[in-house]
Design a protein around this motif. Sequence first.
Motif, PDB file in Angstrom:
ATOM      1  N   SER A  45     120.225  38.487  -7.589  1.00 20.29           N
ATOM      2  CA  SER A  45     121.605  38.720  -7.160  1.00 20.29           C
ATOM      3  C   SER A  45     121.954  37.909  -5.920  1.00 20.29           C
ATOM      4  O   SER A  45     123.036  37.311  -5.831  1.00 20.29           O
ATOM      5  N   VAL A  46     121.044  37.863  -4.952  1.00 25.14           N
ATOM      6  CA  VAL A  46     121.358  37.174  -3.700  1.00 25.14           C
ATOM      7  C   VAL A  46     121.463  35.666  -3.931  1.00 25.14           C
ATOM      8  O   VAL A  46     122.286  34.980  -3.306  1.00 25.14           O
ATOM      9  N   CYS A  47     120.645  35.135  -4.836  1.00 29.09           N
ATOM     10  CA  CYS A  47     120.739  33.704  -5.144  1.00 29.09           C
ATOM     11  C   CYS A  47     122.091  33.390  -5.792  1.00 29.09           C
ATOM     12  O   CYS A  47     122.684  32.342  -5.538  1.00 29.09           O
ATOM     13  N   GLU A  48     122.568  34.313  -6.626  1.00 30.30           N
ATOM     14  CA  GLU A  48     123.863  34.103  -7.278  1.00 30.30           C
ATOM     15  C   GLU A  48     125.017  34.256  -6.286  1.00 30.30           C
ATOM     16  O   GLU A  48     125.884  33.398  -6.197  1.00 30.30           O
ATOM     17  N   THR A  49     124.998  35.343  -5.510  1.00 29.83           N
ATOM     18  CA  THR A  49     126.158  35.621  -4.652  1.00 29.83           C
ATOM     19  C   THR A  49     126.184  34.747  -3.396  1.00 29.83           C
ATOM     20  O   THR A  49     127.243  34.341  -2.951  1.00 29.83           O
ATOM     21  N   GLN A  50     125.003  34.459  -2.828  1.00 28.83           N
ATOM     22  CA  GLN A  50     124.971  33.694  -1.579  1.00 28.83           C
ATOM     23  C   GLN A  50     124.836  32.194  -1.803  1.00 28.83           C
ATOM     24  O   GLN A  50     125.380  31.400  -1.037  1.00 28.83           O
ATOM     25  N   GLY A  98     118.016  32.012  -8.991  1.00 32.15           N
ATOM     26  CA  GLY A  98     117.796  33.459  -8.988  1.00 32.15           C
ATOM     27  C   GLY A  98     116.765  33.869 -10.026  1.00 32.15           C
ATOM     28  O   GLY A  98     115.924  34.730  -9.776  1.00 32.15           O
ATOM     29  N   LEU A  99     116.834  33.214 -11.195  1.00 29.28           N
ATOM     30  CA  LEU A  99     115.849  33.501 -12.245  1.00 29.28           C
ATOM     31  C   LEU A  99     114.431  33.177 -11.760  1.00 29.28           C
ATOM     32  O   LEU A  99     113.508  33.991 -11.897  1.00 29.28           O
ATOM     33  N   VAL A 100     114.300  31.988 -11.157  1.00 31.77           N
ATOM     34  CA  VAL A 100     112.981  31.574 -10.642  1.00 31.77           C
ATOM     35  C   VAL A 100     112.528  32.536  -9.536  1.00 31.77           C
ATOM     36  O   VAL A 100     111.368  32.962  -9.494  1.00 31.77           O
ATOM     37  N   ALA A 101     113.469  32.891  -8.651  1.00 34.54           N
ATOM     38  CA  ALA A 101     113.128  33.786  -7.528  1.00 34.54           C
ATOM     39  C   ALA A 101     112.710  35.166  -8.042  1.00 34.54           C
ATOM     40  O   ALA A 101     111.773  35.779  -7.510  1.00 34.54           O
ATOM     41  N   ALA A 102     113.392  35.640  -9.067  1.00 34.57           N
ATOM     42  CA  ALA A 102     113.068  36.965  -9.610  1.00 34.57           C
ATOM     43  C   ALA A 102     111.668  36.966 -10.220  1.00 34.57           C
ATOM     44  O   ALA A 102     110.878  37.895 -10.007  1.00 34.57           O
ATOM     45  N   LEU A 103     111.361  35.892 -10.968  1.00 33.77           N
ATOM     46  CA  LEU A 103     110.023  35.799 -11.567  1.00 33.77           C
ATOM     47  C   LEU A 103     108.956  35.671 -10.475  1.00 33.77           C
ATOM     48  O   LEU A 103     107.893  36.306 -10.547  1.00 33.77           O
ATOM     49  N   ALA A 104     109.265  34.865  -9.449  1.00 39.32           N
ATOM     50  CA  ALA A 104     108.308  34.683  -8.351  1.00 39.32           C
ATOM     51  C   ALA A 104     108.132  35.987  -7.567  1.00 39.32           C
ATOM     52  O   ALA A 104     107.011  36.348  -7.182  1.00 39.32           O
ATOM     53  N   ILE A 128     123.895  30.939 -18.209  1.00 39.80           N
ATOM     54  CA  ILE A 128     122.771  31.870 -18.053  1.00 39.80           C
ATOM     55  C   ILE A 128     123.080  33.209 -18.736  1.00 39.80           C
ATOM     56  O   ILE A 128     122.201  33.846 -19.305  1.00 39.80           O
ATOM     57  N   TYR A 129     124.347  33.606 -18.693  1.00 44.30           N
ATOM     58  CA  TYR A 129     124.733  34.845 -19.367  1.00 44.30           C
ATOM     59  C   TYR A 129     124.561  34.690 -20.877  1.00 44.30           C
ATOM     60  O   TYR A 129     123.997  35.549 -21.552  1.00 44.30           O
ATOM     61  N   ASN A 130     125.048  33.569 -21.384  1.00 41.25           N
ATOM     62  CA  ASN A 130     124.969  33.360 -22.831  1.00 41.25           C
ATOM     63  C   ASN A 130     123.526  33.277 -23.318  1.00 41.25           C
ATOM     64  O   ASN A 130     123.206  33.717 -24.426  1.00 41.25           O
ATOM     65  N   ILE A 131     122.660  32.708 -22.478  1.00 37.55           N
ATOM     66  CA  ILE A 131     121.257  32.544 -22.888  1.00 37.55           C
ATOM     67  C   ILE A 131     120.495  33.872 -22.831  1.00 37.55           C
ATOM     68  O   ILE A 131     119.664  34.152 -23.695  1.00 37.55           O
ATOM     69  N   PHE A 137     111.268  39.445 -15.058  1.00 34.62           N
ATOM     70  CA  PHE A 137     112.103  39.007 -16.176  1.00 34.62           C
ATOM     71  C   PHE A 137     112.977  40.162 -16.678  1.00 34.62           C
ATOM     72  O   PHE A 137     114.167  39.969 -16.976  1.00 34.62           O
ATOM     73  N   ALA A 138     112.392  41.360 -16.734  1.00 34.78           N
ATOM     74  CA  ALA A 138     113.182  42.534 -17.149  1.00 34.78           C
ATOM     75  C   ALA A 138     114.336  42.757 -16.172  1.00 34.78           C
ATOM     76  O   ALA A 138     115.442  43.132 -16.575  1.00 34.78           O
ATOM     77  N   ALA A 139     114.084  42.515 -14.886  1.00 33.47           N
ATOM     78  CA  ALA A 139     115.143  42.685 -13.881  1.00 33.47           C
ATOM     79  C   ALA A 139     116.297  41.722 -14.141  1.00 33.47           C
ATOM     80  O   ALA A 139     117.472  42.087 -14.015  1.00 33.47           O
ATOM     81  N   VAL A 140     115.952  40.487 -14.518  1.00 32.75           N
ATOM     82  CA  VAL A 140     116.997  39.494 -14.801  1.00 32.75           C
ATOM     83  C   VAL A 140     117.810  39.934 -16.021  1.00 32.75           C
ATOM     84  O   VAL A 140     119.052  39.897 -16.005  1.00 32.75           O
ATOM     85  N   LEU A 141     117.115  40.370 -17.075  1.00 33.20           N
ATOM     86  CA  LEU A 141     117.830  40.827 -18.280  1.00 33.20           C
ATOM     87  C   LEU A 141     118.776  41.981 -17.941  1.00 33.20           C
ATOM     88  O   LEU A 141     119.936  42.001 -18.367  1.00 33.20           O
TER      89      LEU A 141
END
Lengths: 332, 347
Positions: free
Chosen positions: B96-101, B108-114, B168-171, B241-245
């Motif tokens: 979320s922070v990568c997207e909003t900030q 954000g996807l990479v950060a969430a996985l990391a 990213i939403y569509n994927i 990954f579940a968090a991103v989904l």
Amino acid sequence: MTKTKLLATAGLLALGWTAAAQATQPTTSGPLGAGMTMYMQMGGNPGDGATLARQTGAADAAHAFGIKVIEQFSAWNPETMLDQFRQAMAARPTCIGITGHPGDAAFDPLIAQAEKEGTLVTVGNTPLPVAEATYGAKGTGYAGVDLYIGGEITAQAMLAAGLKSGDEALEYGVFNETTRSQSDRGLRDTLVKAGVKVTELNISPQVDSDSSLAVPILVAFLESHPHLKGIGTQHGGVTGFIPQALRQVGKQPGQIIVGGIDLAPSTIAGLQQKYITATLDQQLYLQGFLPVTQCVLSARYHFAGLNINTGAGVETPSTIDSLIPLIKRGIR
Amino acid sequence: MSTHLSSKTPEVRAPGLLPRLARVEGLPIILVFVILVVFFMIAAPQVFLGWPIYLSFLTTVPPMLVLAIGLTLVVAAGEIDLSFPSTLAFAGYLFSVCETQLGSPWLGLVAALAGGALIGLVNGTLVAVVGVPSIIVTIGTQFFWAGAASILSGGQSDALQELDGTAIYNIFAGNLFGVLPMQALWALAIAVFMWFILNRHRFGEHVLFIGDSRTVARVAGVNVVLETIKLFTLMGVLGGFAAVLLTIENLNYFSTQGQGYLLPALAGVFIGGTSVFGGTATIVGTFFGTFIIGMLEAGVVATGIAGFWVQAIEGIVFVAAVVLHLVVESPAKLRALSGIVGLRREQ
């Protein structure tokens, strides 16, 4: 300078001095709440849609009065609220601000002990009528919505939006908590009195904790009740996920009249997209600010408890836009 | 067939259909799943003969399924991870922070996985190197990472409506051909991949070996410490990954997200047939077990039962599913159980 001007100047100075001398002086040289400590139950989780504005209000009041406010979060769990009260008592603070979800019977012995030890107790969000009646003179007040009336207000907004006698509606709420359930009962009773056929569905503990789990349940209900005209809830988290369920069953904005509560980001989006018809605005900031004010005034000057209804009404798609800057700052 | 390395209890091989069926991995729980769906189709045809309810399951169950698949391997190794609800909150915050900030959901996807990997690495190190039991470590880290998410986010939720309709939403949350949710396809792909890891890869073999006996695994040359760290790190990455989904599907980040997933995800693993004692695991069982858990409340509601009955009915269905599973999967266990409670003497 002429004699007349001198006299006029002297007269003005004299008047100014007199006025200054007559201005009311504050009763203390420092902040009114200096040296005081208040433990305050905030209800949900830090920063969630039903808690953040309460935190902000309490923080602003603490700043204004110079009192130290210690926040406690319970995820709306009544047992946790009781535990937190015991922990707060052990610290011997000036005041304890509580949310009344466990009910009078559970809280009464604890409040009695706190009062005996000289700690003031005041209530927010969910009322404790017995505590107010017993300790009101000592400063036990209430700042929050009258839950039943809050439910009525939400239902009335749904009726005003077109829900009518003979229509089918779902009331998706918490019905198994003595006090908290009052808001859902108020909503249900008001719709029933208006002739709406209401089906009650109890929110499970999992959905209570993570409202996204409500979506398939709402989809199932919507699909099994094709003539459903309205959905009501008094759960702030669930309110925000109703639009997602409506989209999944192919409903258009406005096709189902939705009455909810609070102003979580997803609820605001739902209002803007017109999937949510009305949401009860509890003015949570006041539920943070006023208990702190109550504590300071009662501890300092022995004022009696004040009972203040913070719920003015509902927000609708036509009113929400002007509030968004305040919502983003955690004030509304 | 469910993967089982245990040599503790000799398998009783009785002739007949049930034991033969029991060799097919997850068949008992698939049977339970089919029975439930058919029951719901009969009891609530308006709902279960239409597509929207399945669309709803396919959008809401995948995050829980991804978690349950990771958890299956952890349980197979004789460990437990109770910190995954906080991974949903912490990794979701990073996304979320990568997207909003920063305006970069891909970062954000990479950060969430990391972030998920970091949580898993900490868990695995504390379990494998320091030797703290996993249940204790992950209770502690569950609190820590939930707290970290609250501190970093200031406890605030974020609306991410601007992601709607983006690549990213569509994927990750779009609909393939307008009907099939992408998150379901991602969860299926992960399930298939993890099935191969568990059943056809040396890592999976090591995990089951460790679950069967850490000592024997060590003597047999398995690097138990390294494999345990890898296992928890994998669980963390899947949690990320579940968090991103979850965050993309909801188009919102909640600092409390994931807190309702603990029991349902664990239940999905255990009713699927994975042994609580380790050494036995079934990805297929977890797959269908999680869908059963995910659809149960909605199914009961659809039948018209409302109010306070829903949870009671859910409990009955849950226990019945487990018993039926036991009857088909392990008739020997059932006979042993009957003996313990004295039913065999009455027969």
